[in-house]
Design a protein around this motif. Structure first.
Motif, PDB file in Angstrom:
ATOM      1  N   UNK A 165       0.819  -1.212   0.000  1.00  0.00           N
ATOM      2  CA  UNK A 165       0.000   0.000   0.000  1.00  0.00           C
ATOM      3  C   UNK A 165       0.857   1.268   0.000  1.00  0.00           C
ATOM      4  N   UNK A 166       2.031   1.219   0.627  1.00  0.00           N
ATOM      5  CA  UNK A 166       2.892   2.394   0.697  1.00  0.00           C
ATOM      6  C   UNK A 166       3.587   2.674  -0.627  1.00  0.00           C
ATOM      7  N   UNK A 167       3.736   1.641  -1.464  1.00  0.00           N
ATOM      8  CA  UNK A 167       4.351   1.847  -2.770  1.00  0.00           C
ATOM      9  C   UNK A 167       5.785   2.309  -2.670  1.00  0.00           C
ATOM     10  N   UNK A 168       6.125   3.339  -3.445  1.00  0.00           N
ATOM     11  CA  UNK A 168       7.510   3.810  -3.516  1.00  0.00           C
ATOM     12  C   UNK A 168       7.978   4.472  -2.227  1.00  0.00           C
ATOM     13  N   UNK A 169       7.085   4.718  -1.289  1.00  0.00           N
ATOM     14  CA  UNK A 169       7.472   5.324  -0.007  1.00  0.00           C
ATOM     15  C   UNK A 169       7.790   4.277   1.057  1.00  0.00           C
ATOM     16  N   UNK A 170       7.760   3.007   0.682  1.00  0.00           N
ATOM     17  CA  UNK A 170       7.859   1.955   1.682  1.00  0.00           C
ATOM     18  C   UNK A 170       9.208   1.286   1.823  1.00  0.00           C
ATOM     19  N   UNK A 171      10.269   1.874   1.249  1.00  0.00           N
ATOM     20  CA  UNK A 171      11.569   1.194   1.261  1.00  0.00           C
ATOM     21  C   UNK A 171      12.095   0.952   2.673  1.00  0.00           C
ATOM     22  N   UNK A 172      12.085   1.990   3.501  1.00  0.00           N
ATOM     23  CA  UNK A 172      12.622   1.855   4.853  1.00  0.00           C
ATOM     24  C   UNK A 172      11.761   0.910   5.687  1.00  0.00           C
ATOM     25  N   UNK A 216      12.781 -16.235   7.252  1.00  0.00           N
ATOM     26  CA  UNK A 216      13.841 -16.156   6.254  1.00  0.00           C
ATOM     27  C   UNK A 216      13.324 -15.841   4.866  1.00  0.00           C
ATOM     28  N   UNK A 217      12.324 -16.601   4.408  1.00  0.00           N
ATOM     29  CA  UNK A 217      11.791 -16.383   3.065  1.00  0.00           C
ATOM     30  C   UNK A 217      11.031 -15.059   2.968  1.00  0.00           C
ATOM     31  N   UNK A 218      10.219 -14.767   3.994  1.00  0.00           N
ATOM     32  CA  UNK A 218       9.485 -13.505   3.998  1.00  0.00           C
ATOM     33  C   UNK A 218      10.411 -12.312   4.103  1.00  0.00           C
ATOM     34  N   UNK A 219      11.447 -12.440   4.941  1.00  0.00           N
ATOM     35  CA  UNK A 219      12.429 -11.369   5.057  1.00  0.00           C
ATOM     36  C   UNK A 219      13.148 -11.120   3.745  1.00  0.00           C
ATOM     37  N   UNK A 220      13.445 -12.194   3.017  1.00  0.00           N
ATOM     38  CA  UNK A 220      14.111 -12.044   1.724  1.00  0.00           C
ATOM     39  C   UNK A 220      13.218 -11.330   0.720  1.00  0.00           C
ATOM     40  N   UNK A 221      11.917 -11.674   0.724  1.00  0.00           N
ATOM     41  CA  UNK A 221      10.983 -11.010  -0.187  1.00  0.00           C
ATOM     42  C   UNK A 221      10.901  -9.511   0.112  1.00  0.00           C
ATOM     43  N   UNK A 222      10.705  -9.161   1.374  1.00  0.00           N
ATOM     44  CA  UNK A 222      10.575  -7.753   1.744  1.00  0.00           C
ATOM     45  C   UNK A 222      11.867  -6.988   1.481  1.00  0.00           C
ATOM     46  N   UNK A 223      13.006  -7.652   1.693  1.00  0.00           N
ATOM     47  CA  UNK A 223      14.283  -7.003   1.406  1.00  0.00           C
ATOM     48  C   UNK A 223      14.421  -6.735  -0.088  1.00  0.00           C
ATOM     49  N   UNK A 224      13.963  -7.669  -0.911  1.00  0.00           N
ATOM     50  CA  UNK A 224      14.003  -7.473  -2.361  1.00  0.00           C
ATOM     51  C   UNK A 224      13.176  -6.269  -2.767  1.00  0.00           C
ATOM     52  N   UNK A 225      11.974  -6.149  -2.195  1.00  0.00           N
ATOM     53  CA  UNK A 225      11.115  -5.001  -2.483  1.00  0.00           C
ATOM     54  C   UNK A 225      11.813  -3.700  -2.074  1.00  0.00           C
ATOM     55  N   UNK A 226      12.430  -3.710  -0.887  1.00  0.00           N
ATOM     56  CA  UNK A 226      13.126  -2.516  -0.401  1.00  0.00           C
ATOM     57  C   UNK A 226      14.252  -2.121  -1.354  1.00  0.00           C
ATOM     58  N   UNK A 227      14.977  -3.105  -1.887  1.00  0.00           N
ATOM     59  CA  UNK A 227      16.072  -2.819  -2.802  1.00  0.00           C
ATOM     60  C   UNK A 227      15.562  -2.300  -4.139  1.00  0.00           C
ATOM     61  N   UNK A 228      14.359  -2.706  -4.528  1.00  0.00           N
ATOM     62  CA  UNK A 228      13.787  -2.242  -5.789  1.00  0.00           C
ATOM     63  C   UNK A 228      13.392  -0.774  -5.741  1.00  0.00           C
TER      64      UNK A 228
END
Length: 303
Positions: A165-172, A216-228
């Motif tokens: 929902x936060x979109x491009x503002x959700x990296x942190x 582990x798997x969920x953390x990896x997914x969210x980290x990928x989104x943050x890096x994007x």
């Protein structure tokens, strides 16, 4: 203690280099997705599940994931050998590795406050190493393992919806939540039954094992989104806070981790400085890193 510290440092190196390689793949995939006529984003401008999946199959991301897996194995070992507040904080020094590698691989130029913040993190690690005492037993009631699994699912599932929902503002936020996922992984490894001595039936029947997988798997997914969608240094620094604070407190309050006699104040000081330094890197790095990386990507796209 020495073996645990070396193992944690090796895990930190793998995680740091892996994060930068994943950032390279994620950013390239995100740029190609934006340029595509069938670009898929959420209604708030963030990367879609499809976009994130495409990032995960780039060769850079795959190599970074392999390094993450090696780092996970080393980190799991260090979590069994050291107090959680020490093992998780040493592993979190991957922030330094990430920052240094991002200069070479991503063309990011760090500002003076960022260098100072990284220096604070390094100094804090030294204080923690000096203050660390014995690690607790890690023996906890099975009900605690179930709570760990439930909390892991809520954090990852709820976090994924929130970041979407936060979109491009959700990296942190994505970085912080991925850190909480990795923190749950560290706690799960520490309390896992059926490891020593090895008992497959007990291991498979322990809810903590599934908390490890979810975190582990969920953390990896969210980290990928943050890096994007954000700065690699900012996202990684937020991850550091998440994977350090909660496991450290859990280790001290419930698992029996302790500092050396009379050095509790030094451990607290090191812990606070490590978190503060990581938060400062996240604050200073979020804007400029992303801008510079986008500039480099667009320049590369036109050559």
């Amino acid at each position: 203690m020495i073996i645990g510290l070396v193992t944690a440092a090796a895990a930190s190196t793998c995680y740091g280099l892996g994060s930068v390689l994943q950032a390279v793949g994620s950013r390239r995939s995100a740029r190609e997705e934006r340029e595509s006529e069938r670009a898929q984003v959420t209604e708030h401008g963030g990367p879609s599940l499809s976009s994130t999946a495409k990032a995960a199959v780039t060769w850079e991301f795959i190599l970074g994931t392999v390094l993450d897996f090696v780092g996970f194995l080393l980190g799991a070992l260090s979590a069994r050998l050291l107090p959680l507040f020490l093992s998780q904080t040493v592993i979190s020094a991957n922030l330094v590795v990430t920052a240094l590698c991002s200069i070479k691989l991503l063309g990011i130029r760090l500002k003076r406050p960022e260098w100072a913040s990284i220096g604070v993190v390094c100094g804090a690690l030294v204080l923690l190493a000096l203050a660390a005492g014995h690690e607790g037993t890690g023996t906890t009631p099975i009900a605690t393992h179930w709570w760990l699994l439930v909390i892991s699912v809520v954090v990852i599932a709820g976090g994924a919806l929130l970041v979407r929902r936060m979109g491009t503002n959700g990296a942190i936020v994505a970085g912080l939540l991925s850190g909480l996922g990795f923190g749950a992984l560290g706690i799960g490894v520490r309390v896992l039954n059926g490891v020593d001595p090895f008992d497959l039936a007990q291991l498979v029947g322990d809810p903590a094992l599934y908390a490890v997988l979810v975190g582990g798997l969920g953390g990896m997914y969210l980290h990928t989104v943050a890096l994007q969608i954000g700065s690699v240094n900012g996202a990684t620094a937020a991850l550091v806070v998440g994977e350090t604070v909660v496991p450290g407190l859990v280790g001290v309050l419930w698992l029996g981790d302790a500092t050396r006699q009379g050095l509790a104040w030094l451990g607290v000081l090191g812990f606070v400085l490590a978190v503060a330094g990581a938060m400062a890197v996240a604050h200073f790095g979020e804007g400029e890193g992303a801008i510079q990386l986008e500039a480099k990507e667009h320049a590369a796209a036109h050559h």
